[in-house]
Design a protein around this motif. Structure first.
Motif, PDB file in Angstrom:
ATOM      1  N   SER A 100       0.825  -1.210   0.000  1.00  0.00           N
ATOM      2  CA  SER A 100       0.000   0.000   0.000  1.00  0.00           C
ATOM      3  C   SER A 100       0.862   1.265   0.000  1.00  0.00           C
ATOM      4  CB  SER A 100      -0.931   0.000   1.217  1.00  0.00           C
ATOM      5  OG  SER A 100      -0.153  -0.048   2.426  1.00  0.00           O
ATOM      6  N   ASP A 101       2.149   1.133   0.389  1.00  0.00           N
ATOM      7  CA  ASP A 101       2.999   2.315   0.435  1.00  0.00           C
ATOM      8  C   ASP A 101       3.343   2.843  -0.955  1.00  0.00           C
ATOM      9  OD1 ASP A 101       4.484  -0.175   0.256  1.00  0.00           O
ATOM     10  OD2 ASP A 101       6.296   1.063   0.299  1.00  0.00           O
ATOM     11  N   ARG A 111       1.012   2.936  -3.339  1.00  0.00           N
ATOM     12  CA  ARG A 111      -0.219   3.419  -3.936  1.00  0.00           C
ATOM     13  C   ARG A 111      -0.256   4.944  -3.861  1.00  0.00           C
ATOM     14  NH1 ARG A 111      -4.321   0.996  -0.810  1.00  0.00           N
ATOM     15  NH2 ARG A 111      -4.028  -0.863  -2.093  1.00  0.00           N
ATOM     16  N   ALA A 127      -2.206   8.364  -3.557  1.00  0.00           N
ATOM     17  CA  ALA A 127      -3.477   8.858  -3.020  1.00  0.00           C
ATOM     18  C   ALA A 127      -4.147   9.782  -4.024  1.00  0.00           C
ATOM     19  CB  ALA A 127      -3.223   9.594  -1.703  1.00  0.00           C
ATOM     20  N   ALA A 128      -5.466   9.859  -3.946  1.00  0.00           N
ATOM     21  CA  ALA A 128      -6.235  10.690  -4.874  1.00  0.00           C
ATOM     22  C   ALA A 128      -5.826  12.147  -4.775  1.00  0.00           C
ATOM     23  CB  ALA A 128      -7.733  10.525  -4.614  1.00  0.00           C
ATOM     24  N   LYS A 129      -5.542  12.617  -3.562  1.00  0.00           N
ATOM     25  CA  LYS A 129      -5.166  14.031  -3.413  1.00  0.00           C
ATOM     26  C   LYS A 129      -3.809  14.322  -4.055  1.00  0.00           C
ATOM     27  CE  LYS A 129      -3.120  13.440   1.192  1.00  0.00           C
ATOM     28  NZ  LYS A 129      -3.163  13.889   2.602  1.00  0.00           N
ATOM     29  N   THR A 130      -2.964  13.289  -4.142  1.00  0.00           N
ATOM     30  CA  THR A 130      -1.669  13.470  -4.821  1.00  0.00           C
ATOM     31  C   THR A 130      -1.861  13.695  -6.317  1.00  0.00           C
ATOM     32  OG1 THR A 130      -0.643  12.010  -3.193  1.00  0.00           O
ATOM     33  CG2 THR A 130       0.587  12.407  -5.222  1.00  0.00           C
ATOM     34  N   GLU A 189     -10.377   7.933  -5.853  1.00  0.00           N
ATOM     35  CA  GLU A 189     -10.784   8.419  -4.538  1.00  0.00           C
ATOM     36  C   GLU A 189     -11.745   7.442  -3.856  1.00  0.00           C
ATOM     37  OE1 GLU A 189     -12.320  12.638  -2.565  1.00  0.00           O
ATOM     38  OE2 GLU A 189     -12.342  12.333  -4.737  1.00  0.00           O
ATOM     39  N   GLY A 241     -11.609   4.259  -4.231  1.00  0.00           N
ATOM     40  CA  GLY A 241     -10.921   2.996  -4.008  1.00  0.00           C
ATOM     41  C   GLY A 241     -11.269   1.932  -5.024  1.00  0.00           C
ATOM     42  N   HIS A 282      -6.703   1.963  -8.836  1.00  0.00           N
ATOM     43  CA  HIS A 282      -5.502   2.349  -8.095  1.00  0.00           C
ATOM     44  C   HIS A 282      -4.361   2.675  -9.053  1.00  0.00           C
ATOM     45  CE1 HIS A 282      -7.562   0.801  -4.561  1.00  0.00           C
ATOM     46  NE2 HIS A 282      -7.802  -0.312  -5.252  1.00  0.00           N
ATOM     47  N   TYR A 288      -0.065   3.041  -8.872  1.00  0.00           N
ATOM     48  CA  TYR A 288       1.110   2.734  -8.069  1.00  0.00           C
ATOM     49  C   TYR A 288       2.337   3.330  -8.765  1.00  0.00           C
ATOM     50  CZ  TYR A 288      -2.105  -0.758  -6.207  1.00  0.00           C
ATOM     51  OH  TYR A 288      -3.198  -1.395  -5.655  1.00  0.00           O
TER      52      TYR A 288
END
Length: 806
Positions: free
Chosen positions: A3-4, A6, A8-11, A743, A745, A748, A750
């Motif tokens: 998960s590290d 992945r 994030a949507a805000k990124t 956002e 989920g 995804h 990566y």
């Protein structure tokens, strides 16, 4: 799954808050925008146009649609307005050699005035001189000369006739000439009577006739001389009458142009020629008695006009309306359009010309200023490029019709006197064209020493938002579009980053942004809106994609129908979803491709099926060869690589180029060696180096969205996604619908830096690191791969030992 890695949507959110913009609509932005992001280009232009040394012409390079032409022309016009107006130029008849018309230079705005003065001069000659020849005084004086000639001739014959009569001989005039005959009692003897005369008398008469015949011969020989003397007197009469008219007219012009020696010299030549050809001003005798409509071709007023044309002036450069030096953009740089031409007219079945048919080219019009030309168009016209270089080297404009230079046209032509050339040439073209010219044409770097390199993007920052909005406002005003509200401006800024394919940049492709504004304006007016809103911009983007989406939709349809095999769930060994981009008609189309790998014991050869089938480009082949270096350096370093492997893009029927699938190919190869399945719910893109580092690629947005569209059409499971190089994160400017699914989920993204991170995401197993004992963990991906390669190496060693024993 890690998960590290992945995102994030805000990124990934590249949106601008409309509330942060300091205006309601672009109608509030009245200040003209400055030039965005082109400081280097502007400085280069200023240097190039200011540098007065030879060879400092400019090549403006950058992609089409970036606005380089409009910006450069604007800068040139601003500078030209403060520079002196260059001189006028005109061609006139060359009296010493009519095939080489003379070029005359004038102070700005005076050539046309001189041409009009010479037109008036010609009109005065046309009316005044024939009137002189038609006057009673001229006719009386001409008649006196003619009468004097006739009297002299008649007197000579009368004296001869009188002398003959004294000798008993008659001078007779017959239809065939003059003859002598003997007289008797005042009567002419007939031949019969003459033959009966005594021989002595006949000999005496014949002697007298012979003497008189010699005198007659002398008189007849003198008559042409007397005629020439009469004609000379008539010509002198004509000259004297013409001289008074011509001199009076030209004295006024000489006084007016006294400060221009070349003009005065030409007027002197005009005066000499007019006096020399005074006879040309009068109608031939056969035409004097006929009405004008009955005159044959080339006789009468037409002949006079043809002669008088030599005194007119052909103005080729007229600066009477100019403010500053000229700025010319040549749209069609053919040889004739650049250098001018000499036209011909049909006359009695032949093509003829004169100095009045010389036509200027863009070099003439831009002389003393700036000439801008599209470089590709220039090179596409035969001889234009070579001709331009010759003109710049020689610093003169030489008019040479192309057809004559090639020997295509064989007719009477002219060799106009060349005109001195002093201007800056600005070529505009793509970067590739500049580098090709620099490499292949040694003269190019000598003549075009200033390169003006236009930027395609500008840094996206808070400081650029308002200037960029001013740029949009100016585009809207120029095209008479509705103003944009804050939401529309924010959406256009976001799209500017998408066009630049970089979240930290904004595109400077003015044509693309202008097209977007015009289409948004269409949809706003279609909805009867007063301003362009975010929804109108969004619709314009969606509609443009729909119009060019046939290939994209067809590829997706074939994937969904199973014609093109691409899985979006499940697992498979040695199989991975790669991503590619097609370009067609200026549209970039992303689509997923299945990549497979098969391995077995062998001689260490890694076969790229695309290359073997001659469907792989050199960059793609290079990417596959790098995989061999990675395997040899990463695993069993003390043993030879003893595998036989094949890699292929499944269902590819055209050329495969680029190295963006090399990371996917390596993961498929590792999966096949480790016998570990790869998750088909993921797709991957990225290039790899021999150290296993994942490198940036192009077209990342189109690739991600292509796999997302397939997954969405099959139903999003929440396990699907795309693996991209970490170096490409800043290039992700994705559609809002995809970001919403991220956002939520349901999809995804990566970001990976190494192949180990990529293979862990694809397989769910750790990649593994070498321990203190130098070995990888047994059940790690690297451990399984090395174990398989070690097994191949032992088999190869055993096989080699067995062959050595036999």
């Amino acid at each position: 799954m890690r998960s590290d890695l992945r995102l994030a949507a805000k990124t990934l959110d590249r949106r601008i808050d409309p509330g942060s913009l300091p205006f309601e609509t672009t109608a509030d932005l009245l200040e003209a925008p400055g030039v965005l992001g082109q400081a280097r280009a502007m400085e280069a232009v200023r240097f190039g146009v200011s540098m007065e040394q030879r060879g400092y012409n400019l090549f403006v390079m950058g992609p089409s649609g970036i606005g380089k032409r409009s910006l450069v022309l604007r800068l040139l016009e601003e500078r030209a307005a403060g520079l002196p107006v260059p001189r006028d130029w005109a061609y006139v008849f060359a009296f010493e050699n009519e095939r080489r018309p003379k070029a005359l230079s004038f102070p700005p705005g005076t050539a046309q005035a001189f041409a009009e003065d010479m037109d008036h001069f010609v009109e005065d000659l046309r009316v005044g001189i024939p009137a002189i020849f038609d006057s009673d005084e001229y006719r009386a004086r001409a008649q006196d000369i003619e009468q004097s000639f006739h009297e002299r001739r008649e007197q000579a014959f009368a004296e001869l006739r009188e002398r003959a009569q004294k000798d008993g001989i008659a001078l007779l005039q017959t239809p065939t000439g003059f003859a002598f005959a003997p007289l008797k009692n005042g009567e002419v003897l007939d031949p019969e009577t003459f033959t009966k005369l005594p021989d002595e008398e006949k000999e005496k008469i014949q002697s007298k006739v012979s003497s008189l015949q010699d005198d007659l011969t002398k008189v007849i020989r003198e008559i042409p001389k007397w005629r020439r003397e009469a004609q000379a007197k008539l010509r002198e009469l004509n000259r004297s009458l013409v001289r008074s008219t011509v001199s009076n007219l030209l004295d006024e012009l000489k006084a007016k142009y006294a400060a221009m020696p070349t003009i005065c010299s030409h007027l002197e030549s005009v005066e000499k020629d007019a006096l020399k050809n005074a006879e040309s001003f009068r109608l031939p005798k056969e035409a004097e008695s006929l009405p004008p409509g009955m005159l044959p071709p080339g006789v009468g007023s037409d002949a006079v006009e043809s002669f008088l044309r030599r005194y007119r002036v052909n103005v080729v450069v007229n600066q009477s309306d100019a403010n500053g030096c000229p700025v010319v953009f040549e749209e069609n740089p053919t040889f004739s359009n650049l250098f001018g031409t000499v036209e011909h007219i049909a006359q009695m079945g032949a093509l003829v010309t004169d100095f009045s048919l010389i036509r200027p080219g863009s070099l003439h019009k831009a002389n003393g200023g700036y000439l801008a030309i599209d470089a590709l168009r220039l090179l596409s016209h035969p001889f234009s490029w070579e001709g331009l270089k010759r003109a710049l080297r020689g610093r003169q404009i030489r008019i040479e019709p192309l057809a004559e230079a090639l020997g295509i046209l064989s007719t009477v032509s002219l060799e106009p006197e060349p005109i001195p050339l002093d201007l800056k040439v600005i070529l505009l073209g793509e970067r590739t064209l500049y580098y090709l010219l620099h490499e292949l044409d040694p003269e190019f770097s000598e003549l075009f020493k200033v390169v003006v390199d236009f930027e395609e993007e500008v840094d996206r920052s808070e400081a650029i938002v308002v200037p960029y909005a001013q740029f949009l406002a100016e585009e809207a005003r120029k095209s008479k579009l509705l103003p944009l509200d804050r939401g529309a401006v924010a959406r256009v800024l976001e799209e500017g980053s998408r066009i630049a394919a970089d979240a930290k940049k904004l595109s400077l492709r003015g044509r693309a942004m202008s097209d977007l504004l015009q289409e948004a304006d269409f949809w706003a007016r279609d909805a009867s809106a007063k301003t362009i809103s975010e929804a109108h911009v969004e619709k314009a983007i969606a509609e443009a994609e729909a119009r060019s989406g046939r290939i994209r939709e067809r590829l997706r349809e074939e994937v969904l129908r199973g014609t093109l095999l691409v899985d979006s769930d499940g697992e498979s060994v040695g199989q991975v979803n790669g991503l590619a981009v097609l370009e067609a008609g200026g549209v970039r189309i992303g689509h997923p491709n299945r990549i497979t790998a098969r391995v077995r014991f062998g001689s260490g050869k890694l076969v790229d099926i695309e290359r073997e089938a001659k469907l792989g480009g050199p960059i793609h082949s290079k990417g596959v060869l790098i995989l061999s270096g990675f395997l040899a350096g990463r695993y069993v370093p003390e043993e030879p690589l003893s595998l036989a492997a094949t890699l292929v893009f499944e269902q590819s029927y055209g050329m495969v180029e680029g190295d963006s699938a090399s990371c996917a190919e390596l993961c498929a190869l590792l999966s096949a060696l480790a016998a570990v399945p790869i998750r088909q719910s993921l797709a991957i893109t990225g290039s790899i180096n021999q150290r296993g580092q994942v490198q940036a690629i192009g077209g990342v947005n189109e690739k991600v969205e292509a796999f997302f569209e397939v997954c969405r059409a099959r139903t999003l499971s929440g396990n699907q996604g795309v693996i991209v190089p970490a170096a490409n994160v800043d290039h992700l400017v994705l559609r809002r619908e995809l970001l919403e699914k991220v956002e939520q989920g349901l999809f995804h993204l990566y970001a990976v830096r190494t192949v180990e991170e990529a293979i862990e995401l694809l397989t769910g197993l750790p990649a593994g690191e070498r321990g203190p004992d130098g070995r990888y963990p047994e059940e790690s991906i690297n451990g399984r791969v090395e174990r398989k390669l070690l097994e191949f190496a032992r088999r190869a060693r055993a096989l080699s030992a067995g062959e050595a024993r036999t």
